[in-house]
Design an enzyme around this catalytic site. Structure first.
Site, PDB file in Angstrom:
ATOM      1  N   ASP A 176      39.125  37.367  36.185  1.00 42.29           N
ATOM      2  CA  ASP A 176      40.259  36.549  35.554  1.00 42.29           C
ATOM      3  C   ASP A 176      41.404  36.092  37.085  1.00 42.29           C
ATOM      4  OD1 ASP A 176      39.537  37.160  32.829  1.00 42.29           O
ATOM      5  OD2 ASP A 176      40.117  39.483  34.261  1.00 42.29           O
ATOM      6  N   ASP A 210      42.070  39.561  28.687  1.00 43.17           N
ATOM      7  CA  ASP A 210      40.709  39.716  28.398  1.00 43.17           C
ATOM      8  C   ASP A 210      40.683  40.517  27.835  1.00 43.17           C
ATOM      9  OD1 ASP A 210      38.317  39.490  29.952  1.00 43.17           O
ATOM     10  OD2 ASP A 210      39.464  40.912  31.220  1.00 43.17           O
ATOM     11  N   ASP A 233      41.274  41.725  34.080  1.00 43.25           N
ATOM     12  CA  ASP A 233      41.496  42.968  35.341  1.00 43.25           C
ATOM     13  C   ASP A 233      40.143  42.485  36.633  1.00 43.25           C
ATOM     14  OD1 ASP A 233      39.265  43.463  33.967  1.00 43.25           O
ATOM     15  OD2 ASP A 233      39.227  45.377  34.455  1.00 43.25           O
TER      16      ASP A 233
END
Length: 600
Positions: free
Chosen positions: A500, A300, A496
């Site tokens: 996700d 990410d 995080d």
């Protein structure tokens, strides 16, 4: 714990009885202490066989059964103790830091403030229906999807979309559940029931992904078939060749794969403890093994490769103005605001040791900007539209174009556009080094998967030389990226935010930035970075490799010695009890070797 206590207690009690002359009673106690472990083991074997798995547990079951059948209860009790100890260690590793998803489900409040005929009422979110009007207070997480019914709303969406900068939703715009109100209170008209909200959908994705995720295969079971075949060949051959069933039992006892049953869990637990020492929480032995096997990394952006919060990246100053003075005036005025961008500007000014003045006559327009007096000068800070209303006829100055991924704040001083403050989510200082270390650790392909726009993420991809970019992703699309990457090899997903969480759950190993990340990602991940440092991920992969190497050393040495002992037992040089004691000595050696994983 109960099985371990039964085996150890039986061995001790039987030894005491034997010493005082009660040999018959001692044999009875040893046999009785073996039975609970054997029955538990048989249940596990049946369950495994129904799944199509044949593990080394079969050898342990055969040796205990044969020991009881051929009148060698002490040997059976020793094997039961070894097996129960290994199971206890392995289960301890799996239980370590395993949490429920209560934090994810508990993020959204169970009640909401609803406008009614008699004023505001606190009601359960399950009772909300489309069309209900809610009051959303500052700092609250939106419980349902809705339409902003006030003039505007300033919300933080990073937990849901990965976007690090706050968003201003104008009247009539849609705001999603799971986001946080960071501006003044506003009214929200319910768009859909709580069960159908965006946040509830993500929760369901996480639960579905966890249920569909294949269980990890124990390292010990990878060697099950050939070792089982060798054991049966030697024990059966010794019995047929000599006609003595005790020789077959002796082979089975020394063949009990305790170097695998014991040493591997010890090495894994040592690796988990070592990882915890550097701030990385690994949820079980399977997760540590998977971390070392990963060949594709899906990362990410916001909060992972970047800091996840806005910071001052540049200042453009109009002719006649100085950059530091523009920042000082803007930060001084922003002391009267609680906006996240105001906090970023104040932090930047203090980092430059600028003296901030006390603002006066401050008037803030929620989600747009604020104006006031600083050191006798009229100052206005806000977006381009807000600033335009405070610029006089002679104060309009052309400004340059800025990067599409940055947020800009115009600063107007005494009716003149004095400058523009550029804010962006800066890349972590260790990001480039971590990417290099990941490649050296065996990661063949790195993919950046983000909910941000491609224009925002592309500079990061180019700077870090990442192999592929997937942008504008929804939580479900992130899951699809992970599944697609799995065609290349085992996938490690690092993220995080709440967005996700489904991808973390479906990856071969999910890694969450737990220091400041969302609880949802930490709960669905296999590995959690407890400190806000990405380099600890590379450290954890190194620990995983070292633990696996030490475990493999224990396997090779332990099984090698066991095979030699099996041959000696088949030739009649070892009795069952002697074989059990020899196996214990081998266990001690490989366990001491496995404990080396505790060191750096």
């Amino acid at each position: 714990m109960a099985l371990l206590a039964a085996a150890l207690g039986g061995l001790s009690a039987g030894a005491l009885l034997y010493l005082v002359g009660g040999r018959g009673a001692a044999s009875f106690v040893w046999g009785l202490a073996t039975l609970p472990v054997l029955l538990s083991l048989l249940i596990q074997i049946v369950t495994s066989l129904r799944r199509g798995d044949a593990g080394l547990d079969i050898i342990a079951a055969l040796s205990m059964s044969a020991a009881l059948a051929f009148g060698e209860p002490l040997a059976g009790n020793v094997v039961a103790l070894m097996y129960a100890g290994g199971q206890f260690l392995e289960n301890f590793a799996e239980r370590r830091a395993r949490r429920e998803m209560t934090a994810l489900l508990g993020r959204v409040a169970r009640t909401a403030m609803k406008h009614g005929p008699d004023g505001l009422q606190e009601v359960a979110i399950e009772s909300l229906a489309p069309g209900d009007r809610l009051l959303i207070r500052q700092g609250e997480v939106l419980p349902v999807d809705g339409v902003v019914a006030s003039r505007s709303a300033t919300i933080e969406t990073s937990a849901l979309t990965g976007e690090s900068l706050p968003v201003t939703v104008e009247s009539g715009g849609e705001a999603l559940s799971g986001t946080t109100a960071i501006g003044p209170p506003f009214d929200l008209t319910v768009l859909r029931p709580a069960a159908d909200s965006a946040y509830a959908g993500i929760v369901r994705l996480v639960e579905s992904a966890q249920q569909s995720k294949a269980p990890s295969v124990r390292l010990a079971d990878r060697y099950a078939l050939w070792f089982l075949a060798l054991t049966l060949l030697l024990s059966g051959g010794a019995w047929i060749w000599t006609g003595d069933p005790i020789r077959a039992l002796a082979v089975l006892v020394v063949a009990t794969p305790c170097p695998l049953i014991l040493a591997v869990p010890v090495a894994i637990i040592a690796g988990i403890s070592r990882a915890a020492g550097v701030g990385v929480l690994v949820k079980g032995g399977g997760a540590l093994e998977a971390l070392g096997r990963a060949r594709v990394a899906v990362l990410d952006k916001t909060g992972t490769l970047t800091h996840g919060r806005a910071g001052l990246s540049d200042i453009w100053a109009a002719p006649g103005f100085e950059a530091d003075e523009i920042l000082r005036l803007a930060a001084s005025l922003d002391q009267a605001s609680t906006h996240v961008m105001a906090e970023a500007l104040i932090e930047a000014a203090r980092a430059r040791s600028l003296r901030l003045s006390t603002p006066q006559n401050v008037l803030e327009t929620a989600g747009a900007g604020l104006a006031g007096i600083v050191d006798g000068r009229k100052v206005a800070v806000g977006g381009s539209i807000y600033a335009r209303d405070h610029v006089g006829d002679n104060g309009r100055i052309g400004k340059p174009a800025f990067a599409s991924g940055a947020a800009t704040v115009d600063v107007v001083v005494d009716g003149t556009l004095a400058g523009v403050l550029v804010l962006a989510d800066p890349m972590r200082g260790d990001a480039a080094t971590v990417i290099q270390r990941l490649r050296k650790a065996g990661i063949d392909r790195i993919v950046l998967a983000t909910g941000d726009r491609a224009a925002v993420a592309r500079p990061l991809v180019e700077a870090l030389r990442i192999d592929a970019l997937k942008a504008d992703l929804t939580p479900q699309e992130k899951v699809d990226v992970v599944l697609e990457a799995r065609k290349i090899g085992p996938v490690m997903m690092v993220g995080d935010g709440v967005n996700d969480a489904p991808a973390l759950a479906v990856a071969d190993v999910g890694v969450a930035m737990g220091a400041r990340g969302a609880a949802a990602s930490s709960e669905s991940a296999d590995v959690v970075l407890l400190v806000d440092r990405l380099d600890r991920l590379a450290d954890a992969i190194g620990i995983s490799h070292r633990s696996a190497k030490i475990a493999m050393q224990s396997v090779v040495v332990g099984l090698g010695l066991s095979i030699l002992a099996m041959i000696a037992a088949a030739l009649g040089y070892l009795q069952p009890l002697q074989g059990a004691l020899l196996q214990e000595a081998i266990d001690v050696a490989v366990i001491l070797n496995a404990l080396r994983a505790l060191r750096g």
